[in-house]
Structures are given as C-alpha cells and as structure tokens.
Scaffold this active site. Structure first.
Site, short mmCIF file in Angstrom:
data_model
loop_
_atom_site.label_atom_id
_atom_site.label_comp_id
_atom_site.label_asym_id
_atom_site.label_seq_id
_atom_site.Cartn_x
_atom_site.Cartn_y
_atom_site.Cartn_z
N ASP A 259 52.54 64.84 63.52
CA ASP A 259 52.41 64.57 64.96
C ASP A 259 53.19 65.40 65.77
O ASP A 259 54.11 65.78 65.28
CB ASP A 259 52.65 62.98 65.41
CG ASP A 259 51.71 62.58 66.79
OD1 ASP A 259 51.28 63.62 67.44
OD2 ASP A 259 51.48 61.35 67.16
C1 BGC Z 1 49.80 62.12 69.87
C2 BGC Z 1 48.75 62.56 69.04
C3 BGC Z 1 48.20 63.64 69.44
C4 BGC Z 1 49.16 64.79 69.67
C5 BGC Z 1 48.71 66.07 70.20
C6 BGC Z 1 50.79 63.27 70.27
O1 BGC Z 1 51.73 62.81 71.45
O2 BGC Z 1 50.49 61.07 69.37
O3 BGC Z 1 47.84 61.55 68.71
O4 BGC Z 1 47.17 64.20 68.53
O5 BGC Z 1 50.15 64.32 70.68
O6 BGC Z 1 48.23 66.11 71.54
#
Ligand code: BGC
Length: 819
Positions: A259
């Site tokens: 993530d």
């Molecule tokens: C989120 C993810 C997301 C990623 C990219 C993170 O803060 O938890 O779900 O895909 O950001 O935007």
C-alpha cells in the site's frame, strides 16, 4: 437450472467473456525475464523494487523495460495526470463512478459485479492503465470503519465470490487487479501502526478467507499488502503472510505491491516477499536494498525474485497482449444505474407503500438535500471524477407519469464536518428549511424524504464514532411525518446507520447506499416500480452500536487492537447470542413474493472428490411482478466438536423469475465448507457429522431446513509433550499405546484408573507428563518419549491435514472454466 457450488458459481453463473491468464502463462515474446535478469545491474534490479513517482513502475530504457501505470480503484478509475496523491485530493481524469463495494455487495449478483469489473477493465485499457488498485475485500468487523463503503461484507463468502467476479471481469480486459488490503485492515484509526491482534483460527476462517478464495478462483495479477501490523508484524514485512500463507500455501503467482507508504524497512520487505514498494522513495529504497545485497544482509535471489515478478507484470500488461480498446460512456452509465438499482435494499414496506402509485393531477413531495445533492461515493483514494451525476430529484421528475407535480424542499443543510450524536447547532440555522419542508409535505399525495450521512462523515483515513444520522435530519422527518402519512425514507450512506429514530415515522425504508454516478436514477427506478428491488443486506444493521461484537475492542489503543470477538463478527455474533437486530444480514424485501419448496439434501459418495453434499430446491415467483430472489444457504453443525458460530453462509445464488415462473437451484458443498481451521494441526480440519442445511431468504428467515449426516474421519491433532490424558485417550493410536503402558506399570496394572468416570473428569485435563511424574517410580523417566516415539512410528497417527489444494477449489481451477 442454476448449479451453484462456491467456485463454480462464478464460472457458470456469470457467463462473462473471461479469458484467463495466469502469471506463469505469459508469452516470452514480450519480455524475456531470464535474459533481462542476467543483463540488469544490481542497482537497476534494486531500483525495480520500488516505483517511479506516485503511480508508475520504473523503466530501464537501455534494456527496453517500460514503466507501467497503476491507479485506484476500486469502483472506477482515478487516473491522475498532473501530480498524485493517495487521498483523492488532486484532480483525476473523468471516469464512470460505479457504486462502491458496499452497494455492489448488496446486489449479491455475481454476474453483475463481473460486468462492473469488465467495464472498469475496459476504461482502464482505453486509458493505458495497467493495474486497477482493487477490489478491497476486508471484512466489515465494525460498522464504524471509515472505509466500509469500499468493502463488501461482514461475511467472507459474499466478499470472496463478488470480489472474484470483479477481478475476473477486470482481468478479462488484459488489465491487472490488485486485491487489497492484505490483510486484517479493518479500521482506519492508526492504520499505519496499529497491530491487529487476532488468533490463527479467526485469521484463517474470517480475515484471510476471502483473499484465499479470490487467489484460488481469479488469480489476481497483484495483491496489495496493508499498512497495519498483524500480531505485531507489519504486513509489508511479514514473511508468514506474504510468503508462507500467500505463496507457499495458496499458490499465489502474481506480484505483491505495498500500500502507498506501507514499507518501513525496504530490505525486510523484500526478504519477506514484497515485490514492489509504492510510491517512489526517490531512490532511497533502491540504495539500501543494493547495499544490503553487497554486505550480505539480503540474498540477491530475493531481489531477483521480486524483479522477475515486476517484469512478468510489465509483460502481462503491454499493449501487445490486449489492444487499447474503447468504451461507451453512455453504456457504462446505464450499467452503473442497473447495478445501483440492484444494490438498493428495501428494508421495510408497510402496506405496500412502495412502489409509488401516482397518477395525473397528484403531487409528490421530495424532501431532503440529498435528493438534489446526492451522496454517491466515499472520500479518499477511491474518489472518482464522474463522467456525469444523476440526482434523484431530476430522475423522479423525469420518471413520474405525465401530469404528476414534483415539489422539492431541501429540509436541512448537509454538514461539511464530521458531527457528533448531539449535533444541534445546525437546527437553528435550518429552521426556515424545516418549515418549508413541512409546507411541501402537507397535503402531498406521497412524500419521499432523503436522509443520509454527510460526505465529511465517511472517508478513508478515519473511523466513525457513532451510527447516528444528524439530529436535524431526524427533526425534519418527525415534522414531516406529523403532517403526512406513509412517509418513504431513502437513505444514502456507505456504512450502516442506526434506524431506530427513523422507524416510528416511516412507512417504507429504502437503503440506497452510495449509488455511484447513476444512483439518482436507480432510486427513481425503484421508487416508481420500474425496477423490482432485489438487494439484500451484506451486513447486519444493529439496533445500537453497543450491541456490535467489537464494541469493547474497536478501534483499540496504544497501537494495538484486540480482535476479542474472534469468529463472532456480524450475524455470527447476533445469532450466537440470539440477539435482536434492526435488520438481519441477508434481509431485503421485494415487490413480489417467492415460495421455496422441494428441498433435497443429499450426502454425496466421497470418492476423493471435493463435494460432500448436494442441496436442491425449487423457487417460484408467487407475486404479480417479475423479480429476483437471492437464495442463501446456511450450514449449522449439529454436533460441533469446536466452538462455532451457530450458522454460517456457505453459498448463494440470485435467480430472476417472471410471475409464476419456477427455477430449480442446486448447491454443492465441499469438504472445505464443512471444515474449520485447526491451530493444533496447522491446517483445515474436516468435520464429518450431522449438519442442518437451510435455504433462506435472510440469516433470520429460513424457508427450507433439512438435515444431512456427512461421513468421514475427522483429523486428530498430533500428540506432543503437553498433550493431556484426555487427548491421549481420544487419539486412535495414542490410546492403545497408553493403555499398554498403564497395564505394564512397574507396581502393577494401572489401567483401571481409567474406569471411573468421575476420576477421569478430574485427571483428564492433566498433561500426561505431569501424571506420569506424580506416579512416582511406576514408569521409567523416558516413558513419555517412548510413548510419543511409538505413536510416531505407527503409520499416520490419524492425522489428516489437508491444504487448499485438497478442498475442491483446485478442481475448478481457472484454466478449466469456460471462456
Ligand atoms: C490506500 C489504497 C490506495 C492507495 C493509492 C492508500 O492510501 O489505502 O487503497 O490504493 O492509497 O491511492
């Protein structure tokens, strides 16, 4: 006839044009990873282990390795051309905003969710996007989780089957999915540091189950590890999670991406099994990884493994593999409308208040700001810039019969900040709005009131603190209900809200969730009877927050959250305590009625195959309009040998029936469906015995109930130095060995000790080693070792551990599915 059996449900029911590609089946003509691995320098390889900028992988131009684009997800694209952020702050390209997962889940419609995946894949392909960052399949542990709108269900079977359909749909377009957030990311509070403290059985049966099933069924090209820790270890750096479970046990062949910002130690992450850290860290991670290889701290093979997976992903997503393609904005908007309508749950409909029966000369009063300013998605990284947005007011005006007047009054303003339960400050400002709403409702032929959670209340990044609607909205409801009969309330919210303040004043209650950009039209379709509601709750609506199973343990403190309720999440908890709920899991009304009959429950002969029980029945539409019914199959172990939820959903199917039409539904249960995770065995333990099987219209509405006796042998946990006397006596081999030893004790036969039931009850829980020691001199010092050696020597010892590959899931491997 619908044949429904877990995995096969997807294959047979969706009829998607699925062309399936496993990572290992990539054509070598695109990128030869073996040759490239040999040609890349250590620095270049280390560089490929993290991203370039916010959304791209790194390119290595001298070797022709291109960079690919990854982007959110999940209910539409969020492709950012200028700048980037993971919180949905900067602008993104317009894309169809489909309903988020909470609404998709309420459709319980595998085929429809597959179509949404397919449409998102088409938009991704047309925009040059290689990987869509979704679906999110974390379990809704608490209704307070700020991101529940992005997750499917409190139940792993619903999450798994719908999540798998979504993945298959996207990937059919030659675009990768990213199954997230792996794992146990069930809250937003302190999400980058909090440790989810969960026992192994709960992990496997609840929190890992949807991930496991989607990996087996749909082979997502990537899995995204979560921010949080699990039992103390960061998911991004957890070898147990990323390698032992995901790859060694489940056979995942794709790439693991972090993530955004989840990696604390890039070396530990690569060693644990992470392949791609996102976003870029400006070269810092590459430097520490290369240094760690040079000084012997990190094996170069680990870096090679990660790079190979990056290269394989890049190869899979190149334009040569699937052409860019185009899509129809209008067709996707219409699909979004169909899905949103299908996900609407009719919670209550006293005296058939709905559908609205309006005729020329009558007046419909539409009240509530959400009718004009719809809530249609949640905030954060999933926020889509929609191609257009329909509002319910406009769609009702367009949809009512000619000659019907539609009047509107906003009634309240929508707060721009999270509110507390006791918010009253809005009320003073809104008094004129309230008076206007009452005037609008007075003498109207029908009144529809749109209530909901303000956007500021539901977002990635923080959790909610209560389940209430703003007090001023309830005040409008009370005032309107005082002057109008049969008020219809339509709710817009991503996470569940408490309905207790609404119930006394509403004749019909419609849970419209967040409907995506076409949600307004979908609401009009259901209210006006164009669409017969068929949505069912994929999560319980509790009466009070205090009733929820995680109440005492959410969201934890001191960087730790204890999953004290264990397996008893959602309906598993409410059923175990026979507790009252506002609306049970699986509930949803229709404008028609269905009968269930001719139940058959048959134990299948077990010839080493996965299927153990076949369940069939006939469902008939007994009303006057066409409609769809979600048939839910629940299983209850009648002689459980371990602590289990009363009933668990194991399969479901949605059937569409014209009036008077019947359909036979058939479900097949596998060994895995009747197994529990045994921490002592470290695997799934099949539990033969008597089961009650219910075909149900909700978790509290069991229409047909039958019983089946499933034969087989339960695996026996291995004996060890701490095993109790009772465990030895339960063990098929250990028992005989122990009896022999007692009979030949030094002072004479001691086996009669076991004859007295009362004595046994007391000494049964003693570890055998302690009992032997207490019988001074009766046994040699090494008696226990001798017994354990003897058990180990006797073939098998009764242990029958099986892994996912023996459950039957493999027999429906993606390659075998129809294309
Ligand atoms: C989120 C993810 C997301 C990623 C990219 C993170 O803060 O938890 O779900 O895909 O950001 O935007």
């Amino acid at each position: 006839m619908t044949v429904t059996c877990g995995w096969a449900d997807i294959g047979t029911a969706t009829r998607l044009p699925i062309t399936f590609t496993r990572m290992s089946a990539i054509g070598d003509d695109h990128l030869d990873s073996d040759a490239l691995l040999g040609a890349l320098t250590l620095e270049e390889k280390a560089g490929l282990c993290s991203g370039s900028g916010f959304w791209h992988t790194r390119a290595v131009e001298r070797l022709g390795i291109p960079s690919i684009l990854l982007s959110d997800g999940p209910h539409g694209l969020r492709i950012q051309v200028d700048g980037g952020d993971h919180l949905g702050l900067d602008a993104s390209l317009p894309a169809t905003c489909f309903p988020p997962a909470t609404t998709l889940a309420s459709t319980w419609d595998v085929a429809l969710v597959g179509q949404v995946g397919d449409a998102i894949g088409a938009e991704a392909r047309a925009n040059g996007l290689a990987v869509v960052l979704g679906p999110g399949v974390n379990i809704k542990r608490s209704p307070l989780c700020g991101r529940n709108f992005e997750y499917f269900s409190e139940d792993p079977v619903v999450s798994a089957l719908l999540g798998a359909a979504w993945v298959l749909g996207v990937q059919a377009r030659g675009v990768g999915a990213s199954l997230k957030h792996f794992a146990v990311n069930n809250q937003e509070t302190d999400r980058l540091r909090v440790s989810a403290e969960v026992d192994q059985r709960t992990l496997h049966e609840l929190y890992l189950a949807a991930f496991e099933r989607i990996v087996a069924l749909a082979a997502p090209w990537t899995v995204m590890c979560s921010y949080n820790r699990i039992n103390g270890v960061l998911a991004s750096q957890d070898p147990w999670l990323l390698t032992e479970v995901l790859r060694d046990s489940w056979g995942f062949e794709g790439l693991v991406v972090s993530d955004w910002g989840a990696v604390a130690d890039p070396v530990a992450a690569v060693r644990a099994g992470l392949d791609l850290e996102m976003p870029s860290t400006g070269g810092a991670s590459a430097r520490v990884i290369a240094d760690a290889v040079r000084n012997g701290e990190l094996a170069e093979e680990a870096v090679d493994r990660a790079v190979r997976r990056v290269l394989e992903l890049v190869a899979l997503t190149q334009p040569g593999v699937a052409a860019p393609g185009t899509f129809s904005i209008d067709a996707h908007h219409q699909l979004a409308r169909n899905v949103a309508a299908s996900g609407i749950v009719l919670l209550r409909n006293d005296d058939d208040t709905l559908p609205l029966a309006l005729s020329s000369g009558q007046r419909l009063a539409v009240i509530g700001a959400f009718a004009q300013t719809p809530r249609y998605q949640g905030a954060g990284s999933s926020q889509v810039n929609p191609t257009r947005v329909d509002d319910a007011l406009g769609e009702l005006r367009a949809g009512v019969p000619a000659g019907v007047d539609v009047d509107f009054a906003p009634g309240f303003t929508i707060p721009t900040e999270p509110f507390t339960t006791a918010t009253s400050s809005q009320q003073a400002d809104d008094r004129p709005l309230l008076a206007e709403a009452v005037a609008c409702a007075r003498d109207a032929d029908a009144v529809v009131l749109f209530l909901g959670l303000p956007a500021a209340e539901e977002s990635e990044g923080f959790d909610r603190t209560h389940l209430d609607l703003p007090a001023d909205q309830i005040a409008v409801l009370e005032a309107v209900a005082a002057v109008a009969d049969n008020v219809v309330v339509v709710l817009s919210n991503g996470g569940v809200v408490s309905t207790h303040a609404i119930e006394p004043h509403a004749a019909a209650l419609v849970e419209a969730w967040l409907g995506g950009q076409a949600g307004g039209g979908a609401i009009a379709d259901v209210l006006l009877g164009e669409v017969c509601p068929s949505g069912k709750l994929a999560e319980t609506i509790p009466r009070r927050l205090q009733d929820t199973p995680s109440f005492h343990n959410f969201p934890g403190e001191n960087r730790s959250v204890r999953y004290g309720e264990g397996l008893f999440v959602g309906y598993r908890h409410y059923d175990a305590i026979d507790g009252d709920v506002a609306y049970p899991f699986g509930h949803g009304l229709s404008y028609t009625t269905f009968s269930y009959r001719d139940l058959s429950v048959v134990a299948l002969p077990q010839f080493g195959g996965p299927d153990v029980v076949e369940v069939g029945a006939t469902v008939r539409n007994t009303g006057n309009v066409a409609g769809s019914e979600v048939v839910q199959l629940y299983v209850e172990a009648l002689d459980p040998t371990s602590h289990r939820p009363v009933r668990e959903l194991k399969a479901f199917t949605k059937v569409h029936l014209e009036p008077d039409e019947s359909q036979v539904v058939v479900f097949r249960l596998t060994r895995r469906d009747l197994s529990t995770w045994s921490p002592r065995i470290g695997g799934w333990a099949f539990a033969p015995g008597r089961y009650e099987i219910s075909l149900s219209a909700s978790s509290r509405d069991h229409r047909l109930v039958g019983e089946v006796n499933v034969s087989g042998t339960a695996p026996t946990p291995p004996l060890d130095r701490s095993s109790t006397l009772a465990e030895w006596l339960d063990h098929p081999v250990g028992r005989d060995r122990l009896l022999d030893a007692l009979r030949s004790a030094r002072g004479g036969d001691l086996s009669s000790l076991l004859d007295d039931a009362a004595t046994l009850r007391m000494i049964g829980p003693f570890p055998l080693t302690r009992l032997l020691a207490m019988m001074e001199g009766a046994f040699p010092d090494d008696a226990l070792e001798t017994l354990l050696d003897g058990v180990a020597r006797d073939a098998g010892g009764g242990e029958q551990v099986f892994d996912a590959r023996q459950t039957g899931w493999e027999s429906d491997a993606p390659e075998d599915r129809p294309t």
